[in-house]
Design a protein around this motif. Structure first.
Motif, short mmCIF file in Angstrom:
data_model
loop_
_atom_site.label_atom_id
_atom_site.label_comp_id
_atom_site.label_asym_id
_atom_site.label_seq_id
_atom_site.Cartn_x
_atom_site.Cartn_y
_atom_site.Cartn_z
N ASN A 104 1.00 -1.37 -0.05
CA ASN A 104 0.25 -0.16 -0.13
C ASN A 104 1.15 1.32 -0.19
O ASN A 104 0.61 1.97 -0.23
CB ASN A 104 -1.01 -0.15 1.26
CG ASN A 104 -1.97 0.67 0.89
OD1 ASN A 104 -2.54 1.28 0.04
ND2 ASN A 104 -2.45 1.84 2.08
N LEU A 105 2.13 1.47 0.38
CA LEU A 105 3.07 1.93 0.69
C LEU A 105 3.16 2.75 -0.19
O LEU A 105 3.58 4.11 -0.71
CB LEU A 105 3.97 2.27 1.64
CG LEU A 105 4.90 3.43 2.41
CD1 LEU A 105 4.52 4.01 2.80
CD2 LEU A 105 6.61 2.88 2.53
N ARG A 135 2.25 6.40 -2.96
CA ARG A 135 3.90 7.46 -2.64
C ARG A 135 4.01 7.80 -4.02
O ARG A 135 4.03 8.81 -4.89
CB ARG A 135 5.32 6.74 -2.41
CG ARG A 135 6.16 6.62 -1.01
CD ARG A 135 5.51 8.04 -0.68
NE ARG A 135 6.07 7.50 0.43
CZ ARG A 135 7.82 7.96 1.14
NH1 ARG A 135 8.54 7.10 0.26
NH2 ARG A 135 7.37 7.49 2.13
N PHE A 187 10.41 4.12 -5.04
CA PHE A 187 8.68 4.31 -5.05
C PHE A 187 8.42 4.98 -5.85
O PHE A 187 7.15 5.09 -6.53
CB PHE A 187 8.51 5.68 -3.83
CG PHE A 187 8.93 4.21 -2.22
CD1 PHE A 187 9.42 5.06 -1.36
CD2 PHE A 187 8.00 3.78 -2.26
CE1 PHE A 187 9.64 4.37 -0.34
CE2 PHE A 187 8.08 2.52 -0.70
CZ PHE A 187 9.00 3.00 0.01
N LYS A 188 9.91 5.46 -6.57
CA LYS A 188 9.11 6.41 -7.67
C LYS A 188 8.73 5.58 -9.43
O LYS A 188 9.64 4.94 -8.98
CB LYS A 188 9.40 7.76 -8.15
CG LYS A 188 8.52 8.96 -6.55
CD LYS A 188 7.29 9.08 -6.96
CE LYS A 188 6.67 9.38 -5.56
NZ LYS A 188 5.08 9.86 -6.00
N ARG A 197 15.90 -0.86 -11.88
CA ARG A 197 16.08 0.73 -13.02
C ARG A 197 17.34 0.60 -13.94
O ARG A 197 17.74 1.20 -14.45
CB ARG A 197 16.75 1.66 -11.73
CG ARG A 197 15.30 2.26 -10.91
CD ARG A 197 14.20 3.04 -11.74
NE ARG A 197 13.48 3.07 -11.57
CZ ARG A 197 12.04 2.84 -11.65
NH1 ARG A 197 12.08 1.42 -12.16
NH2 ARG A 197 11.07 3.21 -10.84
N VAL A 244 11.13 -0.87 3.73
CA VAL A 244 9.24 -0.17 2.91
C VAL A 244 8.83 -1.47 4.25
O VAL A 244 7.21 -0.38 4.33
CB VAL A 244 9.69 -1.03 1.73
CG1 VAL A 244 7.89 -0.83 0.75
CG2 VAL A 244 10.40 -0.51 0.45
N GLN A 271 8.19 0.94 6.86
CA GLN A 271 7.43 2.56 6.36
C GLN A 271 5.76 1.94 6.24
O GLN A 271 5.29 2.65 7.07
CB GLN A 271 7.95 2.82 5.19
CG GLN A 271 9.26 3.40 5.45
CD GLN A 271 9.24 4.55 4.56
OE1 GLN A 271 8.59 5.12 4.30
NE2 GLN A 271 10.74 4.06 4.17
N GLY A 272 5.62 0.51 6.14
CA GLY A 272 4.64 0.40 5.82
C GLY A 272 3.88 0.36 7.35
O GLY A 272 2.63 0.67 6.84
N ALA A 283 2.65 3.09 8.50
CA ALA A 283 0.99 4.34 7.72
C ALA A 283 -0.03 3.86 8.47
O ALA A 283 0.29 2.74 8.95
CB ALA A 283 1.94 3.57 6.57
N PRO A 284 -0.71 4.48 7.71
CA PRO A 284 -2.34 4.03 8.56
C PRO A 284 -2.16 2.73 7.72
O PRO A 284 -2.15 2.51 6.30
CB PRO A 284 -2.95 5.05 7.18
CG PRO A 284 -2.20 6.42 6.78
CD PRO A 284 -1.05 5.58 7.46
N PRO A 328 -4.12 -0.53 5.03
CA PRO A 328 -4.87 -0.36 3.91
C PRO A 328 -5.91 -1.48 4.52
O PRO A 328 -6.67 -1.92 5.49
CB PRO A 328 -4.10 -0.92 2.89
CG PRO A 328 -3.17 -2.62 3.88
CD PRO A 328 -3.05 -1.85 4.95
#
Lengths: 192, 271
Positions: free
Chosen positions: A34-35, A39, A143-144, B19, B53, B56-57, B60-61, B63
């Motif tokens: 979800n994060l 983002r 994230f991007k 990338r 991640v 951080q997930g 965060a609020p 889902p």
């Protein structure tokens, strides 16, 4: 190690098309996925739709995950990011208007720092320990949908240094994670 | 090539971050296959980003929970759909194990019940069989007894129906005017039968004794059972040239010589 075991269990459940796999996926990685999505997509309703789509994509395509090439989460994160990017590029999303990319990154950063609950002090410590420049490059690349060139431009870096900069960023992240390992394990337990 | 320099170049980070150009990606995969150090480094980078991640997930609020419900509905619907056209094979595969388990369980229960039933049946039959066997033994013994009895009766009947047999009625004496007895005497066949037609039960301590009187005087033919039934027919010893038969009432056990004062019945053998 424990995390790897979690992923092995999750993978088995998903491959067995066991409903419990979906619950497990949602409970343990729903937040992270979800994060990644939110983002890129700032509208919560749309992000929610994309999360649902991502969960189904993981469910439907789990046979395509190659265990020898990457960790399960790396693959799932890629699925999430690609789904979010696809949505951003779609016509329906563009109609709603897209804010400037760099602004979005900055705004979201601020949001994250501001909305950080007090009990997540371990994470705050971790994020604060990471140099702002390093955090930015990880966030832009992770994230991007920023290419190396776009990242270089956004961070005002020579193109050739994006690689080495991301290397240094990850090195720092890894050393912080190592140092904070015990704290993080504790934090992970407390947050559950 | 310098592996350390390659690892430090940052290309592995960009690979994990997805990338790289397709060419660069393939190059990294080749190195990863060839060098365990590269593989391990990739895993470490992945792990670090993952933790970053996931943490951080978690911060965060979370889902929205309805997302899970909707996805689970979709998953269940999908499974129901694929189950239909999958046909016999997949249906058999997915359905066989619980069905098989149930079938086996039911079969086991039935088998146990059948065994228990058969055991109890066999036990009952065993009891019935042994009862029948006992009964058969009794019947066989009875049958043998009756056969012997019948043989005796036939022999006695042969005596009775023989033309040479003389029917001698022993009439009551003064001591017992109502008493009667019968002797069947056959001098040709050499047989004697006796029947107490009407003899009252002897007094306590007394027994009836049967005598055959010939040229030498009274000969002992034995004492009668105290409870002898009237009408019964007894084989008694044969003596030739008997003139008369008599019964006296003697002390229990009988005597070598009769006490003629105790004469009960007497009958002469006619010529």
């Amino acid at each position: 190690m424990a995390n790897q075991d979690h992923q092995a269990v999750l993978l088995q459940l998903l491959l067995a098309r066991d409903e419990a796999g979906m619950r497990y996926l949602f409970d343990h990685y729903g937040g992270a996925l979800n994060l990644i999505i939110s983002r890129i997509i700032t509208e919560p309703e749309v992000a929610e739709e994309v999360l649902q789509d991502v969960l189904m994509r993981i469910w439907d395509n789990v046979e395509k995950y190659e265990a020898d090439k990457s960790r399960l989460f790396t693959w799932m994160a890629r699925v999430a990011r690609n789904a979010a990017i696809d949505r951003v590029r779609s016509k329906s999303y563009r109609k709603q208007g897209k804010t400037d990319r760099m602004d979005a990154v900055v705004v979201n950063h601020n949001n994250m720092s501001e909305s950080m609950p007090i009990e997540h002090i371990g994470l705050a410590k971790l994020v604060n320990k990471l140099d702002t420049n390093y955090r930015s490059i990880i966030d832009l690349l992770y994230f991007k949908d920023y290419t190396q060139a776009e990242t270089a431009e956004a961070l005002d870096l020579p193109l050739g240094t994006v690689k080495t900069r991301s290397r240094r960023a990850l090195q720092q992240l890894r050393s912080i994670l190592k140092n904070e390992l015990i704290l993080l394990i504790l934090y992970t337990f407390l947050s559950h | 090539m310098d592996l350390t320099a390659y690892i430090n170049s940052g290309v592995l980070e960009l690979y994990v971050l997805d990338r790289l150009s397709p060419d660069e990606r393939r190059a990294v995969e080749r190195y990863a296959e060839a060098y365990p150090e590269v593989r391990n480094e990739l895993r470490e980078i992945e792990r670090a980003l993952e933790e970053y991640v996931v943490l951080q997930g978690q911060a965060a609020p979370p889902p929205a929970a309805p997302v899970l419900d909707r996805v689970l509905d979709q998953v269940r619907g999908e499974r129901a759909e694929t189950a239909l056209p999958a046909g016999k094979v997949s249906q058999a595969k997915s359905g066989s194990s619980p069905v098989l388990v149930w079938a086996l369980a039911i079969a086991l229960i039935l088998a146990v019940a059948a065994v228990a039933y058969l055991l109890s049946q066999s036990q009952q039959r065993g009891e019935a069989l042994s009862q029948s066997e006992q009964r058969l033994i009794t019947l066989q013994a009875d049958c043998e007894e009756i056969r012997e009895q019948n043989q005796d009766n036939l022999q006695q009947l042969a005596v009775l129906s023989d033309a040479e047999t003389r029917n001698i009625v022993l009439a009551g004496s003064e001591n017992a005017p109502d008493s009667r007895a019968v002797v069947f005497y056959n001098p040709v066949a050499g047989q004697t039968l006796f029947s107490p037609a009407n003899l009252p039960a002897p007094p306590a301590g007394k027994q009836y004794q049967l005598w055959a009187i010939d040229a030498n005087g009274p000969q002992d033919l034995g004492v009668l059972d105290r409870n002898i039934a009237s009408g019964s027919l007894l084989d008694v010893a044969y003596l030739p040239g008997v003139a008369a038969f008599a019964i006296t009432l003697e002390d229990e056990g009988g005597k070598p010589q009769p006490d003629l004062s105790q004469l009960q019945v007497i009958g002469e053998v006619g010529t």
